[in-house]
Design an enzyme around this catalytic site. Structure first.
Site, PDB file in Angstrom:
ATOM      1  NE  ARG A 163       6.689  -0.048  10.016  1.00 35.94           N
ATOM      2  CZ  ARG A 163       5.479  -0.015   9.722  1.00 35.94           C
ATOM      3  NH1 ARG A 163       5.481   0.393   8.385  1.00 35.94           N
ATOM      4  NH2 ARG A 163       4.342  -0.430  10.186  1.00 35.94           N
TER       5      ARG A 163
ATOM      6  NE  ARG B  55       7.662  -3.031   6.244  1.00 37.49           N
ATOM      7  CZ  ARG B  55       6.406  -2.503   6.167  1.00 37.49           C
ATOM      8  NH1 ARG B  55       5.702  -2.102   5.285  1.00 37.49           N
ATOM      9  NH2 ARG B  55       5.869  -2.758   7.418  1.00 37.49           N
TER      10      ARG B  55
ATOM     11  NE  ARG C 180       2.289  -4.153  11.737  1.00 26.36           N
ATOM     12  CZ  ARG C 180       3.286  -3.996  10.701  1.00 26.36           C
ATOM     13  NH1 ARG C 180       4.451  -4.637  10.925  1.00 26.36           N
ATOM     14  NH2 ARG C 180       2.986  -3.087   9.757  1.00 26.36           N
TER      15      ARG C 180
ATOM     16  NE  ARG D  11      -3.953  -0.602  10.451  1.00 25.99           N
ATOM     17  CZ  ARG D  11      -2.972  -0.122   9.800  1.00 25.99           C
ATOM     18  NH1 ARG D  11      -2.956   1.317   9.645  1.00 25.99           N
ATOM     19  NH2 ARG D  11      -1.709  -0.597   9.684  1.00 25.99           N
TER      20      ARG D  11
ATOM     21  CE  LYS E  97      -2.228  -0.589   3.894  1.00 28.28           C
ATOM     22  NZ  LYS E  97      -1.443  -1.644   4.567  1.00 28.28           N
TER      23      LYS E  97
HETATM   24  P1  AMP Z   1       1.178   1.410   9.336  1.00 29.51           P
HETATM   25  O1  AMP Z   1       2.217   2.034   9.117  1.00 29.51           O
HETATM   26  O2  AMP Z   1       0.016   1.776   8.629  1.00 29.51           O
HETATM   27  O3  AMP Z   1       1.337  -0.248   9.362  1.00 29.51           O
HETATM   28  O4  AMP Z   1       0.894   1.663  10.811  1.00 29.51           O
HETATM   29  C1  AMP Z   1       1.523   1.089  11.905  1.00 29.51           C
HETATM   30  C2  AMP Z   1       0.803   1.231  13.174  1.00 29.51           C
HETATM   31  O5  AMP Z   1       0.092   2.445  13.428  1.00 29.51           O
HETATM   32  C3  AMP Z   1      -0.189   0.110  13.207  1.00 29.51           C
HETATM   33  O6  AMP Z   1       0.078  -1.283  13.210  1.00 29.51           O
HETATM   34  C4  AMP Z   1      -1.240   0.782  14.309  1.00 29.51           C
HETATM   35  O7  AMP Z   1      -0.663   0.498  15.759  1.00 29.51           O
HETATM   36  C5  AMP Z   1      -1.179   2.249  14.258  1.00 29.51           C
HETATM   37  N1  AMP Z   1      -2.339   2.820  13.177  1.00 29.51           N
HETATM   38  C6  AMP Z   1      -1.873   3.140  12.040  1.00 29.51           C
HETATM   39  N2  AMP Z   1      -2.977   3.456  11.285  1.00 29.51           N
HETATM   40  C7  AMP Z   1      -4.162   3.354  12.181  1.00 29.51           C
HETATM   41  C8  AMP Z   1      -5.651   3.343  12.175  1.00 29.51           C
HETATM   42  N3  AMP Z   1      -6.120   3.823  11.093  1.00 29.51           N
HETATM   43  N4  AMP Z   1      -6.329   2.851  13.373  1.00 29.51           N
HETATM   44  C9  AMP Z   1      -5.553   2.378  14.333  1.00 29.51           C
HETATM   45  N5  AMP Z   1      -4.186   2.189  14.355  1.00 29.51           N
HETATM   46  C10 AMP Z   1      -3.483   2.547  13.394  1.00 29.51           C
END
Ligand code: AMP
Length: 223
Positions: A156, A128, A167, A90, A15
Site C-alpha cells: 500500500r 505488509r 500515521r 478515528r 484490526k
Molecule cells: P485504513 O485502511 O483504516 O488504515 O485507512 C487508510 C487511510 O484512510 C487513513 O490513513 C486515512 O487517510 C483514511 N481514513 C480511513 N478511515 C478514516 C477515518 N475514520 N477518518 C479519517 N480518515 C480515515
C-alpha cells in the site's frame, strides 16, 4: 442478536484481519472506512479524488465527510442486525457522531482496542502486502497470488516507512483520545494483539462476549 462492534487500534494492529474474520463468523458486515475510501480512489469518484492525497500522506480525511459515509453505510439493510466498524471512529468528533447514530438501536456498542507495541507495528507495516485487485491482506502462508481473486501482491502507498511514521503520530494525537472517550464504559475491552493470530482471535471473541453481557446489563439498568 445484533452486535455493534468497533475495532480500535493503530495501523498494523491486526484490526482488518480480525474484523474480517469476526464479521464473517457472525454474519454481519465489516465496514472498513479505509477500504471504502480506497475503492473511491480506484473508481475515480469525486470522493476518491478529494481523499487521495490526504491518504497518501497518512493524514485523516475530514470528519464531516467520514461521518456522512458511515451514516449512509449504517443505514443499509445489511447493517441493521449489527456491524463491525474497522477504522472508524478515528477522532472524538467521529465517536460522538457515532453515538448518536446508534443510540436508538437498543443494542450496546462494544469497543475493543487491539494493542501492539510500536516497533512491532513498524515491522509489520514494512512487510505488509495486500492484493492489488481486491485489497485482501496477505497471510504468511499465502502463495504468490491472492487466494480470493488471484490478484498479485502490492505494498500500500501509505505503508511506505515515512508515511507509517506519520500515521502512527496521527494515531497518538487524534485517535488515542478516542480510546479515552470509551475507556470507562462497561462495554470497553482491550486485547493483546502481539500474539499469534489465532490467540488474538480467541481473546477477542471472549472479550466481545464479556462486553456484550456487561452492555446488556447496563442497558437494562437504564430501562
Ligand atoms: P485504513 O485502511 O483504516 O488504515 O485507512 C487508510 C487511510 O484512510 C487513513 O490513513 C486515512 O487517510 C483514511 N481514513 C480511513 N478511515 C478514516 C477515518 N475514520 N477518518 C479519517 N480518515 C480515515
Amino acid at each position: 442478536m445484533g452486535l455493534n462492534i468497533i475495532m480500535l487500534g493503530p495501523p498494523g494492529a491486526g484490526k482488518g484481519t480480525q474484523a474480517e474474520r469476526f464479521a464473517r463468523d457472525q454474519g454481519v458486515p465489516r465496514i472498513s472506512t479505509g477500504e471504502i475510501l480506497r475503492e473511491a480512489v480506484q473508481a475515480g469518484t469525486p470522493l476518491g479524488c478529494a481523499a487521495n492525497e490526504t491518504m497518501d500522506a497518512g493524514r485523516l480525511v475530514g470528519d464531516d465527510v467520514m461521518i456522512a459515509i458511515v451514516r449512509e453505510r449504517l443505514a443499509q439493510p445489511d447493517a441493521q442486525g449489527g456491524f463491525v466498524l474497522d477504522g472508524f471512529p478515528r477522532t472524538v468528533a467521529q465517536a460522538a457522531a457515532l453515538d448518536s447514530l446508534v443510540r436508538d438501536r437498543g443494542q450496546p456498542l462494544i469497543v475493543v482496542e487491539i494493542r501492539v507495541p510500536e516497533e512491532e507495528l513498524v515491522r509489520r507495516l514494512h512487510w505488509r502486502r495486500v492484493c492489488g485487485t481486491c485489497g485482501h491482506n496477505a497471510a504468511a502462508d499465502d502463495g504468490p497470488q491472492c487466494p480470493l481473486c488471484g490478484g498479485g501482491w502490492v505494498q500500500r502507498a501509505d505503508d511506505d516507512d515515512g508515511v507509517v511514521r506519520a500515521r502512527l503520530k496521527v494515531y497518538d494525537h487524534d485517535t488515542e483520545p478516542v480510546v479515552e472517550y470509551y475507556r470507562r464504559r462497561p462495554t470497553f475491552r482491550q486485547v493483546n494483539g502481539h500474539q499469534p493470530t489465532a490467540r488474538v482471535a480467541a481473546d477477542l471473541d471472549a472479550a466481545i462476549d464479556a462486553a456484550r453481557l456487561a452492555g446488556l446489563a447496563a442497558l437494562e439498568r437504564h430501562l
